[in-house]
Scaffold this active site. Sequence first.
Site, PDB file in Angstrom:
ATOM      1  N   LYS A 166       0.810  -1.192   0.063  1.00  0.00           N
ATOM      2  CA  LYS A 166      -0.047   0.084   0.001  1.00  0.00           C
ATOM      3  C   LYS A 166       0.905   1.316   0.027  1.00  0.00           C
ATOM      4  O   LYS A 166       1.945   1.366   0.738  1.00  0.00           O
ATOM      5  CB  LYS A 166      -0.887   0.149   1.256  1.00  0.00           C
ATOM      6  CG  LYS A 166      -1.937  -1.238   1.351  1.00  0.00           C
ATOM      7  CD  LYS A 166      -3.099  -0.672   0.154  1.00  0.00           C
ATOM      8  CE  LYS A 166      -4.033  -1.767   0.462  1.00  0.00           C
ATOM      9  NZ  LYS A 166      -5.397  -1.684  -0.254  1.00  0.00           N
ATOM     10  N   LYS A 265     -13.915  -6.837  -8.489  1.00  0.00           N
ATOM     11  CA  LYS A 265     -14.393  -7.112  -7.234  1.00  0.00           C
ATOM     12  C   LYS A 265     -15.944  -7.394  -7.277  1.00  0.00           C
ATOM     13  O   LYS A 265     -16.840  -6.486  -7.330  1.00  0.00           O
ATOM     14  CB  LYS A 265     -14.278  -6.030  -6.299  1.00  0.00           C
ATOM     15  CG  LYS A 265     -12.832  -6.022  -5.969  1.00  0.00           C
ATOM     16  CD  LYS A 265     -12.335  -4.693  -4.887  1.00  0.00           C
ATOM     17  CE  LYS A 265     -10.700  -4.679  -4.673  1.00  0.00           C
ATOM     18  NZ  LYS A 265     -10.741  -3.537  -3.700  1.00  0.00           N
TER      19      LYS A 265
END
Length: 373
Positions: A166, A265
């Site tokens: 991240k 997703k």
Amino acid sequence: MALIDIAEIRLHRVSVPLKQPFTTHLQKVTERESILVEVVDSKGIIGLGECVAFSAPWYTEETCQSCWDTLVNWLIPAVIGKAMTHPSELCEQFKHVKGNRMAKASLDLAVWDLFAKKQDVPLWKLLGGERSEIDAGIVLTGEINEHMYEATRSALETGYQRVKVKIDERTDPHEVKKLVTSFPQLLFFADANGIFDRLGLEALLTYDHAGLTLIEQPFGEDEWEQHKKASALMRTPIALDESIRSVADARRMIKLEAGSVIVLKPGRVGGITASLNIHELAKQHAIPVWMGGMIEFGISKAHNLALASLAQMTYPGDFSASTHFWAEDPIEPIIEVVAGTIALADVVGIGYEINHAIMEKYVKDQRIFRVSS
């Protein structure tokens, strides 16, 4: 003749602590709330789904509470007692409810699992899957320090094929490059979660020499022009995640050339039916796709694994073992990574069931809806 009849729907709202906090510049998650869904037909066959909305609207506008309300008040009343021949018919049943794709997805997933079980076939085969082993990828958060190196070494030893880190305002692209070059056996993704809305395009360009396989979602979900500009300037492929909320969004990305990879997703786009449409669009335009994760439990992950067996899923997705996030994942069997892959079972449906003994430890609320006698 109807192949699917919905006689009962059970909702289980759970909240399970993570083994370690999951931290990004957007939020720190220490406990995962979710809704597990059971759709039951008149013969007692059960299809399983999961709602992947978070407790607060930091990731999308939907929350676990809003999805619960939408399911209870609008979606379940629209389908309980109804019969259909195919899961794709749910879209018609839901057309009176605008948006709320995460709530809709939880039922869509469950009905697809039920449909596969009634067809006596594994879901991944029903969807047209082409591989029975799915490459696993892990997500690591936090600073790039010795702990990150240790976690990456552990991932490599476990057999993971990809590591995703991240990015936030503290991340140094030179440190990212050092990490990447230290583990040439691994693919490295960097997930920005829109941080370059604050840091700017010039800051993003400094990552173009880090050796990353791709950079995920540099700008906000509606920053199409910024993504188009960045895609034109960078050699590193840009993958759009939060921007892909529907088939229309995927079509827009392709038309604008705002990215070159789709992060899919199912829990965010409305379920498997919408995911199959996005996959078909990507296939037509030769756009790589990979499955993103939502810190979800095994039910959602099992559906994602089935979709990951499709032809256009060309990068390792966010697939970690059940033990990565959870001391207890309320499914059985647990999801395991062996030699860097997760095997798809030759079992009907998604191949997993709810572990009720574990689930009951973490239940916050439950509702059962039955056809009126």
